[in-house]
Design an enzyme around this catalytic site. Structure first.
Site, short mmCIF file in Angstrom:
data_model
loop_
_atom_site.label_atom_id
_atom_site.label_comp_id
_atom_site.label_asym_id
_atom_site.label_seq_id
_atom_site.Cartn_x
_atom_site.Cartn_y
_atom_site.Cartn_z
N LEU A 1 -8.01 -7.40 10.83
CA LEU A 1 -8.71 -8.42 10.06
C LEU A 1 -8.27 -8.30 8.61
O LEU A 1 -8.53 -7.30 7.95
CB LEU A 1 -10.23 -8.21 10.20
N ASN A 2 -7.55 -9.30 8.14
CA ASN A 2 -6.85 -9.22 6.85
C ASN A 2 -7.23 -10.39 5.94
O ASN A 2 -6.39 -10.92 5.22
CB ASN A 2 -5.32 -9.21 7.11
N ILE B 1 -8.78 -3.93 8.47
CA ILE B 1 -7.56 -3.28 7.99
C ILE B 1 -7.86 -2.14 7.02
O ILE B 1 -7.04 -1.25 6.82
CB ILE B 1 -6.57 -4.30 7.38
N LYS C 1 -13.96 1.17 1.06
CA LYS C 1 -14.61 0.01 0.43
C LYS C 1 -14.68 0.16 -1.08
O LYS C 1 -14.83 -0.81 -1.80
CB LYS C 1 -16.04 -0.16 0.97
#
Length: 482
Positions: free
Chosen positions: A87-88, A226, A370
């Site tokens: 997921l990018n 990702i 994050k």
């Protein structure tokens, strides 16, 4: 306002304008229309708390049980049925970076994308396999990502991309789109959004890539964020998937792991109406939020590492049977304009798939980056890097990850990097809190619990070669050159 009125205005606002097929596809509009229609119809919470049950024992398997089966000699055959999807769609803005988050350097000048390509290339070379990489980009990341992909031309990984949808943000009061036209720039720059990773199913299907991969003999995708550096291809889970008897084929595996106090907001698996279901904190009635956060009642959370059957996605898309709860995400745009964006989560579709299963995996498979606090951990000697994969150093006596909390002076990557002449030795660290104007010299060693607080207007320079063990450092400490 009922849907027909609102829908009419939406059609007027969005469809009647000259459509640029490159910028706004009719498929996007159709997808948005369905989502918005459901949003208007849904009243009250999406779950009844009294109907929530703990999942049956056999619906969440311990990883050790899966691993104990071992691997067959022909594991390469299983790898040839697999596609890795990352997921990018996200930007690096929360870490003070421009462009796709996947292009931030995280270790030895390697970006998230570099590490992903190295991992898959290593698999393909080791097992003489053909595992392709698929990137789900958003309109925010597509152009920059495609430019970078040229550098992987000679790597042993086929790379495909497709774009998730682009939906209009909605005025919270009027429930009308705030977009004035189809443009993406100027005053329209932030009126569009990618609608969460639950959009993967429709966008993957609509792109034609899903059909192409099925035709090439691919059967499963391994999907992950990702920025989760722990989400590598696990051969034991793959083997479990492909070795199920035909009638009992597992169409969806969600990797979960044990909750700690840091994960109390993470989505969890429940049994609801006879099906495994993902319960997110946003769905929990206010009166039960503390209960949801309880580590004793809800012991596991979703890592968003998912293994999903390609043919099942195709079937559910064609039957229009993909049902995911709507996440209403409020935002405030420039000019204090309150908007909402409607999103879905990829894991929420678990209830639509046959023989879905949770696997309780080691914490090492959940290593998200994050913040710069996370970045400090993965850049340090706590982890060793081999073939694109990070593993906890064998020299660390305890397998737990230290708790690191860097203050606002470290939020942006560029500023964070200037505050460390070299990354400290953290092998024996349990807890680190840093607040205020603090810098670290070369070869600093941190052990046990270390708290460093520079008060407003003060500065603390930790001298080169310092060893801090169970220390609180506060006040003002300046190291001046002479």
């Amino acid at each position: 306002m009922d849907f027909h009125q609102t829908g009419f205005i939406f059609n007027d606002v969005l469809s009647e304008r000259p459509e640029d097929p490159v910028i706004f596809h009719s498929r996007d509009f159709e997808g948005f229309r369905k989502l918005f229609h459901r949003f208007l119809q849904v009243k009250g919470p999406s779950v009844e708390w009294s109907k929530i049950n703990r999942p049956p024992e056999d619906s969440i398997q311990p990883y050790d049980k899966i691993k104990a089966k071992g691997l067959p000699d022909n594991i390469a055959d299983s790898l040839n049925k697999l596609v890795v999807v990352k997921l990018n769609g996200g930007l690096g803005t929360s870490m003070g970076c421009k462009g796709p988050k996947s292009l931030i350097s995280v270790r030895n000048e390697n970006t998230f994308l570099d590490l992903t390509v190295k991992q898959i290339e290593h698999l393909n070379k080791t097992y003489n396999a053909d595992v392709p990489l698929v990137l789900m980009n958003s309109f925010n990341t597509d152009e920059d990502t495609k430019k970078i992909l040229q550098k992987y031309t000679h790597h042993r990984v086929k790379i495909h991309t497709f774009n998730q949808s682009r939906y209009p943000r909605i005025n919270k009061e009027s429930l009308l789109p705030v977009a004035k036209d189809m443009a993406m720039t100027g005053e329209n720059a932030d009126v569009w959004y990618p609608p969460g990773h639950g959009d993967i199913y429709a966008s993957f299907y609509n792109s034609g890539l899903l059909e192409q991969l099925i035709a090439e003999g691919k059967e499963y995708i391994f999907v992950s964020n990702i920025d989760n550096l722990g989400a590598t291809v696990d051969l034991y889970i793959l083997n479990h998937l492909v070795s199920q008897p035909n009638g009992k084929r597992c169409e969806f595996i969600m990797e979960v792991t044990d909750k700690t106090r840091a994960d109390v907001k993470g989505g969890t698996l429940i049994q609801y109406d006879g099906k495994l279901r993902l319960l997110e904190i946003a769905q929990v009635p206010k009166a039960h939020v503390d209960e949801f956060k309880s580590v004793s009642k809800f012991k596991i959370f979703n890592t968003n590492n998912l293994w999903i059957s390609l043919s099942a996605i195709k079937r559910l898309q064609e039957q229009n049977a993909m049902d995911m709860e709507i996440i209403v995400n409020p935002k405030t745009l420039d000019g204090d304009l309150n908007v909402i964006q409607l999103e879905t989560a990829v894991g929420a579709a678990i209830k639509c798939f046959d023989n879905a299963l949770g696997i309780n995996v080691p914490r090492s498979r959940f290593l998200p980056v994050k913040t710069t606090s996370d970045l400090l951990l993965v850049m340090s000697n706590l982890y060793s890097l081999e073939a694109g994969s990070l593993t906890m150093s064998e020299r660390r006596e305890f397998p737990t990850t230290p708790h690191v909390k860097l203050g606002s002076s470290f939020t942006k990557v560029q500023e964070y990097l200037t505050r460390f002449e070299s990354i400290p030795d953290m092998l024996e660290l349990d807890h680190l809190t840093v607040s205020g104007d603090v810098t670290f010299g070369k070869h600093v060693s941190l052990k046990g619990t270390v708290i460093i607080i520079a008060n407003h207007g003060d500065r603390i320079d930790i001298p080169a070669g310092s060893m801090l063990e169970n220390k609180i450092v506060s006040g003002n400490l300046r190291i001046l050159d002479h």
